[in-house]
Design a protein around this motif. Sequence first.
Motif, PDB file in Angstrom:
ATOM      1  N   THR A 264     -27.458 -42.731 103.001  1.00 46.72           N
ATOM      2  CA  THR A 264     -25.874 -43.269 104.822  1.00 46.72           C
ATOM      3  C   THR A 264     -25.744 -44.663 103.354  1.00 46.72           C
ATOM      4  O   THR A 264     -24.088 -44.107 103.821  1.00 46.72           O
ATOM      5  N   GLY A 265     -26.090 -44.832 102.604  1.00 44.35           N
ATOM      6  CA  GLY A 265     -24.861 -45.808 101.203  1.00 44.35           C
ATOM      7  C   GLY A 265     -24.404 -44.109 100.283  1.00 44.35           C
ATOM      8  O   GLY A 265     -22.658 -44.275 100.840  1.00 44.35           O
ATOM      9  N   LYS A 266     -24.846 -42.892 100.086  1.00 47.45           N
ATOM     10  CA  LYS A 266     -23.904 -42.208  99.872  1.00 47.45           C
ATOM     11  C   LYS A 266     -23.724 -41.288 100.799  1.00 47.45           C
ATOM     12  O   LYS A 266     -21.912 -41.143 100.610  1.00 47.45           O
ATOM     13  N   ILE A 267     -23.609 -41.104 102.110  1.00 52.43           N
ATOM     14  CA  ILE A 267     -22.882 -41.081 102.996  1.00 52.43           C
ATOM     15  C   ILE A 267     -21.486 -41.819 103.650  1.00 52.43           C
ATOM     16  O   ILE A 267     -20.759 -41.243 103.921  1.00 52.43           O
ATOM     17  N   LEU A 268     -21.940 -43.088 103.843  1.00 50.47           N
ATOM     18  CA  LEU A 268     -20.733 -43.309 103.931  1.00 50.47           C
ATOM     19  C   LEU A 268     -19.840 -43.584 101.957  1.00 50.47           C
ATOM     20  O   LEU A 268     -18.586 -43.742 102.685  1.00 50.47           O
ATOM     21  N   ASP A 269     -19.816 -43.422 101.186  1.00 59.22           N
ATOM     22  CA  ASP A 269     -19.351 -42.865 100.228  1.00 59.22           C
ATOM     23  C   ASP A 269     -18.292 -41.802 100.041  1.00 59.22           C
ATOM     24  O   ASP A 269     -17.116 -42.369  99.806  1.00 59.22           O
ATOM     25  N   LEU A 270     -19.153 -41.253 100.938  1.00 58.08           N
ATOM     26  CA  LEU A 270     -18.424 -39.909 101.012  1.00 58.08           C
ATOM     27  C   LEU A 270     -17.624 -39.574 101.738  1.00 58.08           C
ATOM     28  O   LEU A 270     -16.469 -38.827 101.409  1.00 58.08           O
TER      29      LEU A 270
ATOM     30  N   HIS B   9     -11.395 -48.767 105.236  1.00 59.77           N
ATOM     31  CA  HIS B   9     -11.274 -49.133 104.023  1.00 59.77           C
ATOM     32  C   HIS B   9     -10.718 -48.517 103.031  1.00 59.77           C
ATOM     33  O   HIS B   9     -10.245 -47.123 103.241  1.00 59.77           O
ATOM     34  N   LYS B  10     -10.002 -48.906 101.471  1.00 65.15           N
ATOM     35  CA  LYS B  10      -9.501 -47.868 100.614  1.00 65.15           C
ATOM     36  C   LYS B  10     -10.670 -47.558 100.296  1.00 65.15           C
ATOM     37  O   LYS B  10     -11.471 -47.551  99.375  1.00 65.15           O
ATOM     38  N   GLN B  11     -10.481 -45.601  99.718  1.00 70.76           N
ATOM     39  CA  GLN B  11     -11.553 -45.089  99.245  1.00 70.76           C
ATOM     40  C   GLN B  11     -11.499 -45.556  97.901  1.00 70.76           C
ATOM     41  O   GLN B  11     -10.644 -44.680  97.002  1.00 70.76           O
ATOM     42  N   GLN B  12     -12.694 -45.106  97.256  1.00 70.02           N
ATOM     43  CA  GLN B  12     -12.445 -45.322  95.791  1.00 70.02           C
ATOM     44  C   GLN B  12     -12.976 -43.498  95.494  1.00 70.02           C
ATOM     45  O   GLN B  12     -13.600 -42.844  95.568  1.00 70.02           O
TER      46      GLN B  12
END
Length: 399
Positions: A63-69, A185-188
């Motif tokens: 889920t961390g990767k999914i949220l990041d992407l 949220h601003k995506q990096q």
Amino acid sequence: MQPIWTKSFISLFCTNLSVFVVFYGLTATLPLYATGLLNKTDQEAGLLMSIFLLSAIIVRPFTGKILDLAGKRRMLRISLVLYLLCTILYFFIDAFSWLLILRFLHGIGFSIVTTACGAIAADLVPAARRGTGLGYFTMSTNLGVVLGPLIALSLIQAYSFDLLFIILSALMVTGALFSLMVPAHKQQNGNKTKRKLSFSDLFEKKAVPVGILACLTGLSYASILSYLSIYAQGKNLLGMTSAFFLVFAAVMLLARPFTGRLFDLKGPQYVLYPGLILFIAGLIILAYTNSAPTFLIAGGFIGLGYGSLVPSMQTLAIQSTIIERSGYATATFYTFFDGGIALGSYIFGIIAAANGYQSIYLISSALVCCVFILLMILKPNKQGGKAADAIKEKEVESF
């Protein structure tokens, strides 16, 4: 001082509350649904919780990767839709095999939505007040502990399971609508072209030590979550179970503003050590209880202890890394925590069958003692220092 209770924070709070009211409501009533209406055994009814947690544990690391992407807000909405659809489908399913499949899918939605909520909450609260802010946010989960079983048990006793499923579905529609007020949220721009999965894409390694503590805490809490009603029934205290959880949640809600602020001002050790001692005391009292007063006293001690530990550990996990990896840290924390609950639900069932239910609460207290010892070895960094300096500049708390 930057406020915590913003419009976005309140909206996310309400969304998370609806998720956990549904979760705890179904946890309290589905075993009765399986044994009463579907004529299944207690062991088969236990599968409904196990398979839910199994799917959540399988999905959590990703889920961390999914949220990041995909983005935290987008995945919050997608997972809420899945969670809502699954909640609605309980009304239409009366075959146990299909119910197990539904529970598996529901666990996937639960895994993603709770990780997204926790990560977004960490983004919304001011960095210097993260212990206080996440403590307040965890109150939504604490309210779910009481409101879920209270609403669900009242509905099935007075009306029917069909009405229960309708009310829970309506509640989730409300929660999904609240999520629309949560800002993006601003995506990096990081490494989005990376295709190979590595350990850091599944876990935040800096959060793993806290995750181990969370696993042992979840293992102990499983004795309460899964077996308290059966234990109370054997003690002729089944009618006091709702009161137990009411006391449990009330003390958590009353303590959260103080423990969160103490975490920020003084550091995690000022919250974690007393919390562990209270949790141990509550479990021991519960193991030897034979009356309603001691049963409720145990609920108060456990509520104070457990209620202080979980949000503080989650804050430690998030603070162990940079804010851009809050999703990974949150996912890591919940992977270990859910794993502990799932493992405890299974192991304690075997132990209780062989040695009685009193033994599982004594073993749980011993496990919490192990957490205390490990915490002394790990010596978590005092996160309160810089936060304390910022807070002391303005003693009047702004909301």
